[in-house]
Each structure stands twice: as C-alpha cells, then as structure tokens.
Design a protein around this motif. Sequence first.
Motif, PDB file in Angstrom:
ATOM      1  N   PRO A 278     -11.564 -21.761  -3.264  1.00  0.00           N
ATOM      2  CA  PRO A 278     -10.319 -21.448  -2.101  1.00  0.00           C
ATOM      3  C   PRO A 278     -10.027 -21.268  -1.009  1.00  0.00           C
ATOM      4  O   PRO A 278      -9.485 -21.413  -0.241  1.00  0.00           O
ATOM      5  CB  PRO A 278      -9.832 -20.160  -2.757  1.00  0.00           C
ATOM      6  CG  PRO A 278     -10.229 -19.931  -4.281  1.00  0.00           C
ATOM      7  CD  PRO A 278     -11.513 -20.528  -4.085  1.00  0.00           C
ATOM      8  N   PHE A 279     -12.166 -21.397  -0.283  1.00  0.00           N
ATOM      9  CA  PHE A 279     -11.813 -21.496   0.905  1.00  0.00           C
ATOM     10  C   PHE A 279     -12.721 -23.026   1.462  1.00  0.00           C
ATOM     11  O   PHE A 279     -13.567 -23.387   2.032  1.00  0.00           O
ATOM     12  CB  PHE A 279     -13.403 -20.665   0.846  1.00  0.00           C
ATOM     13  CG  PHE A 279     -13.725 -19.372   0.695  1.00  0.00           C
ATOM     14  CD1 PHE A 279     -12.785 -18.587   1.966  1.00  0.00           C
ATOM     15  CD2 PHE A 279     -12.884 -18.930   0.052  1.00  0.00           C
ATOM     16  CE1 PHE A 279     -12.781 -16.921   1.383  1.00  0.00           C
ATOM     17  CE2 PHE A 279     -13.354 -17.994  -1.070  1.00  0.00           C
ATOM     18  CZ  PHE A 279     -13.587 -16.702   0.398  1.00  0.00           C
ATOM     19  N   ARG A 280     -11.421 -23.254   1.689  1.00  0.00           N
ATOM     20  CA  ARG A 280     -11.657 -25.021   2.246  1.00  0.00           C
ATOM     21  C   ARG A 280     -11.243 -25.401   3.389  1.00  0.00           C
ATOM     22  O   ARG A 280     -11.988 -26.350   3.528  1.00  0.00           O
ATOM     23  CB  ARG A 280      -9.938 -25.468   1.350  1.00  0.00           C
ATOM     24  CG  ARG A 280     -10.112 -26.166  -0.182  1.00  0.00           C
ATOM     25  CD  ARG A 280      -8.699 -26.150  -0.703  1.00  0.00           C
ATOM     26  NE  ARG A 280      -7.351 -25.412  -0.617  1.00  0.00           N
ATOM     27  CZ  ARG A 280      -6.149 -25.224  -0.715  1.00  0.00           C
ATOM     28  NH1 ARG A 280      -5.783 -26.087  -1.328  1.00  0.00           N
ATOM     29  NH2 ARG A 280      -5.444 -24.250  -0.704  1.00  0.00           N
ATOM     30  N   ASP A 281     -11.052 -24.368   4.186  1.00  0.00           N
ATOM     31  CA  ASP A 281     -12.011 -24.616   5.431  1.00  0.00           C
ATOM     32  C   ASP A 281     -13.310 -24.954   5.585  1.00  0.00           C
ATOM     33  O   ASP A 281     -14.111 -24.914   7.191  1.00  0.00           O
ATOM     34  CB  ASP A 281     -11.120 -23.537   6.670  1.00  0.00           C
ATOM     35  CG  ASP A 281      -9.219 -23.923   6.417  1.00  0.00           C
ATOM     36  OD1 ASP A 281      -9.145 -25.155   5.729  1.00  0.00           O
ATOM     37  OD2 ASP A 281      -8.540 -22.747   6.406  1.00  0.00           O
TER      38      ASP A 281
ATOM     39  N   GLU B  26      -5.808 -14.278  -4.942  1.00  0.00           N
ATOM     40  CA  GLU B  26      -6.437 -16.129  -4.775  1.00  0.00           C
ATOM     41  C   GLU B  26      -4.779 -16.829  -3.784  1.00  0.00           C
ATOM     42  O   GLU B  26      -5.554 -17.299  -3.176  1.00  0.00           O
ATOM     43  CB  GLU B  26      -6.519 -16.174  -5.990  1.00  0.00           C
ATOM     44  CG  GLU B  26      -7.697 -17.377  -5.402  1.00  0.00           C
ATOM     45  CD  GLU B  26      -8.454 -18.265  -6.343  1.00  0.00           C
ATOM     46  OE1 GLU B  26      -8.598 -17.704  -7.910  1.00  0.00           O
ATOM     47  OE2 GLU B  26      -8.268 -19.574  -6.809  1.00  0.00           O
ATOM     48  N   LEU B  29      -4.971 -15.744  -0.064  1.00  0.00           N
ATOM     49  CA  LEU B  29      -6.757 -16.030   0.576  1.00  0.00           C
ATOM     50  C   LEU B  29      -6.825 -16.708   1.770  1.00  0.00           C
ATOM     51  O   LEU B  29      -7.072 -16.116   2.658  1.00  0.00           O
ATOM     52  CB  LEU B  29      -8.044 -16.701  -0.133  1.00  0.00           C
ATOM     53  CG  LEU B  29      -8.698 -15.532  -1.295  1.00  0.00           C
ATOM     54  CD1 LEU B  29      -9.099 -16.296  -2.131  1.00  0.00           C
ATOM     55  CD2 LEU B  29      -9.631 -14.935  -0.363  1.00  0.00           C
ATOM     56  N   ARG B  30      -5.449 -18.015   2.030  1.00  0.00           N
ATOM     57  CA  ARG B  30      -5.734 -18.176   3.024  1.00  0.00           C
ATOM     58  C   ARG B  30      -4.917 -17.768   4.406  1.00  0.00           C
ATOM     59  O   ARG B  30      -6.227 -17.392   5.482  1.00  0.00           O
ATOM     60  CB  ARG B  30      -5.595 -19.720   3.609  1.00  0.00           C
ATOM     61  CG  ARG B  30      -5.914 -20.923   2.439  1.00  0.00           C
ATOM     62  CD  ARG B  30      -5.603 -21.594   2.405  1.00  0.00           C
ATOM     63  NE  ARG B  30      -6.345 -23.112   3.348  1.00  0.00           N
ATOM     64  CZ  ARG B  30      -6.647 -24.017   3.612  1.00  0.00           C
ATOM     65  NH1 ARG B  30      -5.634 -25.046   3.139  1.00  0.00           N
ATOM     66  NH2 ARG B  30      -7.148 -24.964   4.861  1.00  0.00           N
ATOM     67  N   GLU B  33      -7.793 -15.060   5.404  1.00  0.00           N
ATOM     68  CA  GLU B  33      -8.588 -15.263   5.854  1.00  0.00           C
ATOM     69  C   GLU B  33      -8.354 -15.642   7.987  1.00  0.00           C
ATOM     70  O   GLU B  33      -9.027 -15.000   8.760  1.00  0.00           O
ATOM     71  CB  GLU B  33      -9.564 -16.442   5.424  1.00  0.00           C
ATOM     72  CG  GLU B  33     -10.570 -17.155   4.505  1.00  0.00           C
ATOM     73  CD  GLU B  33     -11.874 -16.701   4.877  1.00  0.00           C
ATOM     74  OE1 GLU B  33     -12.203 -15.346   5.110  1.00  0.00           O
ATOM     75  OE2 GLU B  33     -12.220 -17.622   5.214  1.00  0.00           O
TER      76      GLU B  33
END
Lengths: 316, 316
Positions: A278-281, B26, B29-30, B33
Amino acid sequence: MKIDEGRVVEEIRRVKPRLVLLSCPEGYLRQVEDLASRLEREFGVETMVSADLCYGVCDTADLEALKLGADLAFHIGHRSGFTRIGERTVMVDVFDDADFSKVIEKAVALLKPYRRLGLCTISQHLHSLDSAKGLLESAGFEVYVGKGHERLLDGQVMGCRFTTSFSIRGEVDALVFLGQSRFHAVGVALSSGKSTFMLDPYSETVEDMGVQAEQWGKRTVLQIYKAVDAKRFGVIVGLRDGQMLSAQAVHLKKRFQKHGREARLITLREVTEERLAPFRDLDAFIQTACPRISIDGSVFSRPVLSTPQAEALFGI
Amino acid sequence: MKIDEGRVVEEIRRVKPRLVLLSCPEGYLRQVEDLASRLEREFGVETMVSADLCYGVCDTADLEALKLGADLAFHIGHRSGFTRIGERTVMVDVFDDADFSKVIEKAVALLKPYRRLGLCTISQHLHSLDSAKGLLESAGFEVYVGKGHERLLDGQVMGCRFTTSFSIRGEVDALVFLGQSRFHAVGVALSSGKSTFMLDPYSETVEDMGVQAEQWGKRTVLQIYKAVDAKRFGVIVGLRDGQMLSAQAVHLKKRFQKHGREARLITLREVTEERLAPFRDLDAFIQTACPRISIDGSVFSRPVLSTPQAEALFGI
C-alpha cells in the motif's frame, strides 16, 4: 532434539504458576505441545502454546504473557547469554543430539590446507563444541573458539550477531561452522571474510561457503545500488520485542532528510511484500528489524535494506 | 473519505507529544500518510504509521505505542462508543461523504411491501443516518434506529455486534443497511432474522440480502456439523488488544474436556490456515478472537468455529 525439561519443571515448582505461555520455533511445536500436555497433567497448570512465528531471542512473548494473565512464559529453543527476558520469560534450551564425529572425520582432508581453525555454531549445537574441538585438535589443527559477547555465548553465532567468529578472524586461517544452516554459515563467511566450511551432521557433508558467500555479497551490493536513486524512503521499525529500535529508526530518517531525501517511519510486525504494497509512494525501504529479512528477502519488488546496508548507502 | 483532523490537531495541541503512532484500515493508509507528513511539518512532531492489518475497535496499538515510546496514538477510522482506549490511544473518525439520496429514491419502490423500517450502518456512514431517516419518512415509512449499547453508537453495527438491529426486530417489518459492506448487511439479516436490504451509495443499487444470508447461515451450520465428531480441539486466543479473551478460552477448553474431548489452548495474532497447519494432531479449532474469521474463513481445511458456533456445538 531434546528440550531442557529440567529447567521447565524447576521454574514451575518455584513460581507455581496458574497459567504458562510456551513459544518456540515452528519445528519444535509438536514436542512443545506434548510438553504442555504433560505440564497440565502433572502440575495442574494451565498452558497456552503460541502459534505465531517465533524468530529468535529478539522475539519473546513477555508482554503477551502479561496481557494473557500468564505468570510464566517459556521461550524454547533459542539459547543465549540471556537466561531470562522481561518480567516472566524464562529461556529454555533445546539440544540437538546430532553427532558431528563422522562429518568431522570427512572434513579433515578438506581442511588440510589450513592449520588454525575457528569454530562456531548455533544454539542447539553449542553443547557439541567441546567434543568437536577435541576431534579437530586430535587431527592436528589449532582450534579457536570466539569468546561470548553480549547475548552471545562462547562460539555462538546468530543471524544478526557474528562477533564470536569476527573477533578471532586474525588468529585463524579458516572458520568451521557446525550445523545445517546455510544462512548462518554464509553469515560467518561474510562477516569474517575468511574461508568458511559448513559441517552438516545430518547429510554428513562438508560445504565450502565461498561461492555462496560471494553471490549473497553481490546481491546485497546490488540491492544497495538499486536504492541509490530512490527519492522517498520508508524506514521500518519492527514490532517484535527485541527488534523495536525506535530511536535508531528516527535517527536514520533524519539522516535521509539531511541527504535531501524524503523519509517516513512505518511500524510493522512482519515485513512482507504484501504489507509494504500500500505504500506506493515510497521508492525504497530500510528495515531496522532484522538483517535476515533483507538477505532472505529477494521476494521484495522494491529494495528493502537492512541497517548495515543503509550505512553503506550513505557512504556512496 | 474525510478524517476528523480537527480531533487530531486538538489532541496534539493538548498533549504536545514528541512521537505519535497512527493506525488505520488499509484503505485509508495513503490519506493517513499525508496527514502524518503534515503533522511533522506543522507541529514538529515525529510520526510513525502502522503498516499492520488493522481490524477494528478491537485492534488498537496502545501497548505498541508505549513500547515505541510514543506519547499519543491515533486509531483512525473505527468510530465507536469509545473515544479513547488505553493510556494513549485516541479514536479518530473517518466520515464517508457518500450521498445516499439517490439510492434511497430507488429503494422506495422495493421497500413498499414494508411499512416499518429499521435503519443501521457502519461507523463511517453514521453521520448520514439522520438525513436517510428523513428521506425514508418523507416517502411514508416509519423508521426506527436502534439505541447504542456498550461500544455501539445509535444505529451502528460492527462485525461482532448487531445489538442495535437485533433490539428493534420486534418493531420493524424490514431492516435497511446503509453502505457497501455485504458482510455487515448479511450479519444484520442473520442476527435479526428479518428481511434486510443493503443500500449501496456507490453503485446506487439496492440488494435484498435474503438469499445470501440463507447461504451463509447454512455454511455456518455445516461447519458446526463438521466439528461434531472431532476428538481434539484447539481453542485459539487472539492476541489483538480487544480479542484477548483468555478466560473465555480456558472456560471453553474445560467444557470440551467435560464432554470427553481433548482440548489445547493456542495463542495467535492472525488466524490463518498456514499458522494452524503445524497442529496436525488437532481435528477442529474454536477461535475466540473474532466471529468474522469463521464466517469469511471458508479457506480453512479443518473447521474453525467462532464462540457462538462452539455454543451451538455443545447443544448438539
């Protein structure tokens, strides 16, 4: 494999617990289940067996035991300099009764080019060190065993600690690792920079770890170079008891920021591709949990570096 | 989706933490973040975001926050009757700004056979309950919203709690669930025994949950019957904060023993086929962690019953 049941019984007699939590590596689960059943029958104590993955001395369940209401926890199978961890966890040894005499006999010819040998092994074979030393000395070698340090006992190596073999690298011509763990044997080779031989008592084979150590070393360097151009880093704090290096992670993050990179802190119990997805960045990760994750972890689609690899990255 | 950032900022101003841990499902999450980055910039606070799966109100990271040295933890996205959990965890709402007016308009025709409707939803749509109630009343229905109870707010349902819809089953002809969660809508149908309709604001569809509720109900009964002949049971205690029902598990184990079965206690953070595989001696499992595991869990090769299913088993 023999669990040091004497130690277990001694502690149960002393503490007289109502509830006991037992944890161990997966390979020992059935034996530990049997032990738990016997403890219930013989001592009238309630037992719970942990089915979670258990990674080593860094992975005790002391706090879980507290939360579950257990008066005592046994961490089985990871012998170390610690005999207790936390408030209620007792470390219990497992002895592997494998016999090294035949594989040592085979090794003698291969080891002939070396005169001075360093000897090391993992926890369950530690009780075989003395007799192995004797056999190699009888065959004419000088044998050195590295002194214990912090959580390591004499001659012991762990996945993240090779001090005992590193410390004697100047005194020996080659290192001998007793056991069947390729991961640990390669670790000995990489950390010492010496020719290293693994003596496997089950297959009775002697393996020169040179080629594999070189491959693993190259893969590690490749991972570091893959991370050189990353702009955004995730710095991962492991959540297992002994892996929780919160301050180290904060420090690493700040160093990345000083180098003009973005960095974010992430906590994680088990570092897997799925949980990082999920931490695509983020372009790359540094994990402060366990060096093994980054060595075994060729499954990751983005670089996942260990702390020493991150240090190397700062050096580039 | 909108995180209640006002709540976050208010707490940061009040506590003035050095380190904050944020956890969320989930899907958020973005956004979390992004929020964490802004908190670092605007308040000079260090933030860590948890990458572990986060299951609900029962799955806060209060103890992890303590161990990490965090002064404050935000559990984002699971609104409930609790506004704080433990020493340092603050519950932060996420509001889904989906508009239910169109799907309610469509639903009116389908709901015509019923006069009195019960209305319920999950946390992120709770703020839409009043306007939905108004729309349905304008269309001529009597609308009832179940009173909050324990951790549930008025009209709220959770995966393990359907009290708000169960309590009004006598006053209504059908239940209306607002949202897109088939799991929750089926739960409402099964627990109330009433005709239940899911009004999905994204696809703008109205679904009668009757057939699916019947299928799931049958599957549940089948699992129970598969466990009837089991001789050896594993009773699993979940290790997530709100799932740790140690005493309940001990009690269940003793009941199995009274019924002449063997039973063993197992602790586990996440109940998966893989983690249960090493327990080859056991014929069936009871998990006290979360009813959803046993409903979604058709992946298990042996029966894994929830506590209510175990109760049914004792009744057979």
